[in-house]
Design an enzyme around this catalytic site. Structure first.
Site, short mmCIF file in Angstrom:
data_model
loop_
_atom_site.label_atom_id
_atom_site.label_comp_id
_atom_site.label_asym_id
_atom_site.label_seq_id
_atom_site.Cartn_x
_atom_site.Cartn_y
_atom_site.Cartn_z
N ASP A 183 38.12 43.04 42.74
CA ASP A 183 38.80 41.76 42.91
C ASP A 183 39.39 41.31 41.58
OD1 ASP A 183 39.75 39.32 43.65
OD2 ASP A 183 37.78 38.39 43.99
N ASP A 220 32.28 43.09 44.21
CA ASP A 220 32.77 42.26 45.30
C ASP A 220 32.70 42.99 46.66
OD1 ASP A 220 33.61 39.74 45.96
OD2 ASP A 220 35.74 40.12 45.60
N LYS A 256 42.44 36.71 37.78
CA LYS A 256 41.22 36.21 37.14
C LYS A 256 41.34 36.40 35.62
CE LYS A 256 37.88 37.20 40.83
NZ LYS A 256 37.45 35.81 41.09
N ARG A 289 37.83 35.58 52.38
CA ARG A 289 37.93 34.95 53.70
C ARG A 289 39.09 35.53 54.51
NH1 ARG A 289 38.38 29.25 50.69
NH2 ARG A 289 37.18 30.46 49.20
#
Ligand code: BES
Ligand code: MN
Ligand code: ZN
Length: 488
Positions: free
Chosen positions: A265, A283, A272, A346
């Protein structure tokens, strides 16, 4: 690891190490007293010299005690109060780490530690888990294997016949070790395709039926939320479905566990910060816990139907990656405004939930995901976040957590938070702003689970240890999941 039960006295058991206990008042267990007698007070002399006080989880190793058949005696303190589950786990972990460097067999004289709250079976099960944790090594990507590893190959339990509990603990330990290895594996090796191969290998070793959906199939069926994440990477995304049919009625509705498998991720275009970004290989630990739990189930063969599902992709910034502001249509038909490409978990989960519910009509779903930094900030590394409005599922998961020691803490999942996900341009936004981040993530998922008993576990804090020698995957929540499923 092999397991044996023995009714020998502690002084007579042949082993490379015999483990006996004393409490903080210096009182020896009967097994420790037997060794003390056989050795003309050798143990008492050590206590009189203040080599050990009996403090909780304190250890003292005594090589070659005369009159004792085992090659070594390990003395362990049990503290001043009656053991609770969590203090007992501390004692067992101390035993396992102090004795994990001896080859041969370790004899455990621990049955006397059982009390009204801790059964002998529970102690045996947790002992097998503690040894599994202490013996775990990640060597997959080191060029030189240490050929001088001494490790015990068997455990002798002194006491009642607790073989079933030892077996269960060993099966959980194997699932935990497998999940750790997957979580520790570097992200250039552990890709979505690698996770799919792992599922196929598991299937080859036991009674599992595996289906892999590739990115093209998912695009065709309209899983636009999943594809919006996967398309940013040249590693193809996969959904992985593993069916274990152990119930007498093979058609009975299955219990589903669904894991987030983001194999790296970066945050995507909402990139990030660089510091510590290597850790975002973990992740995929939700996915690893599903594979780990399936491995344990294959060893235990319970009479239940379980579907293990993994939704896996790599979240990368790229010319073809999603941008903040993009609107995509999910498999459910609901449209989603991607306000932050780092809220990708999600997105891959919502389409998996829709697919799972539509195709398998599961009796229940538990999803497991390293979903939010907010959950880690709230609960640290002790508890996984538990979100559900289903009181039965909540109770089952809380029982499994307290039996296994793989703890959960319930956090709110109420409709009052849903409006934080309102979007001017789509049915729902993929982030809910700075407040209640773990809950708004769960609220997002809730929109895709209507009508099915569902719980969400946020394991961002519990699946990984940071810093120094302990840096690496924990194998959680495999113990929680296995205990939850076995109680079905
Ligand atoms: N995988 C992260 C969550 C995470 C953070 C796991 C730290 C483990 C350690 C997730 O995809 C993520 O980036 N979440 C964002 C959500 C935010 C953009 C709403 C987060 O928590 O910052
Ligand atoms: Mn993210
Ligand atoms: Zn993520």
């Amino acid at each position: 690891m092999q397991y044996q039960i023995s009714t020998n006295s502690a002084a007579d058991v042949q082993a490379s190490c015999i483990v006996v206990t004393l409490d903080q008042s210096g009182k020896l267990s009967d097994a420790a007293a037997a060794i003390n007698n056989a050795s003309n007070g050798f143990i008492q002399a050590r206590i009189d010299d203040k080599d050990i006080s009996g403090k909780l989880a304190q250890t003292l190793l005594l090589p070659a005690v005369a009159g004792v058949k085992a090659s070594r005696v390990l003395l362990v303190g049990t503290g001043k109060d009656a053991l609770t589950r969590s203090s007992a786990v501390k004692v067992l972990n101390a035993i396992a780490s102090a004795s994990s460097g001896f080859s041969g067999s370790i004899a455990l004289a621990l049955n006397e530690l059982a009390n009204d709250n801790l059964s002998e079976e529970w102690l045996a099960e947790q002992s097998a888990m503690a040894f599994g944790n202490a013996l775990y090594r990640f060597t997959e990507t080191k060029s030189k294997q240490d050929d001088d590893v001494r490790q015990p190959d068997s455990i002798i339990w002194l006491g009642s016949d607790v073989s079933a509990a030892l077996n269960k603990g060993e099966a959980v330990a194997q699932g935990v070790a497998y999940a750790k290895t997957l979580g520790n594996m570097p992200p250039n090796i552990c890709t979505p395709s690698y996770l799919a191969e792992q599922a196929q290998e598991l299937a080859a070793s036991g009674a599992l039926e595996v289906t892999i959906l590739d990115e093209d199939q998912l695009e065709e069926m309209g899983a636009g939320a999943f594809v919006s994440v996967a398309k940013g990477s040249s590693e193809p995304g996969k959904m992985i479905i593993m069916k274990y049919n152990g119930a007498a009625d093979k058609n009975a509705a299955a219990h589903m566990i669904l894991g987030k498998g983001i194999t790296f991720d970066t945050g995507g275009i909402s990139l990030k910060p660089g510091l510590g970004m290597d850790e975002m290989k973990y992740d995929m630990c939700g996915a690893a816990s599903v594979l780990g739990a399936m491995k344990s189930l294959l060893a235990l063969k319970p009479a239940i139907n379980v579907i293990g599902m993994i939704t896996s992709a790599e979240n990368m910034p790229a010319g073809h990656a999603s941008k903040p502001g993009d609107v995509v249509a999910s498999l459910s038909g609901k449209t989603i405004e991607i306000l932050n490409t780092d809220a990708e978990g999600r997105l891959v989960l919502c389409d998996a939930l829709t697919y799972g519910i539509d195709n398998f009509k599961p009796a229940s779903i538990v999803d497991i995901a390293t979903l939010t930094g907010a959950c880690m900030a709230a609960l640290g590394r002790v508890n996984s976040g538990l979100f559900t409005t289903d009181e039965v599922l909540a109770g089952e998961l809380q029982n499994a957590a307290s039996h296994s020691g793989d703890k959960v803490w319930r956090l709110p999942l109420e409709d009052d938070y849903q409006e934080l996900l309102d979007s001017n341009f789509a049915d729902i936004a993929n982030i809910g702003g700075p407040l209640a981040g773990a809950t708004t993530a769960a609220c997002f998922l809730a929109r895709f689970t209507e009508g099915t008993p569902w719980a969400h576990l946020d394991i961002a804090g519990t699946a990984w240890n940071t810093g120094g020698k302990t840096k690496g995957a924990t194998g959680r929540p495999v113990p929680l999941l296995v205990n939850y499923l076995l109680a079905k």
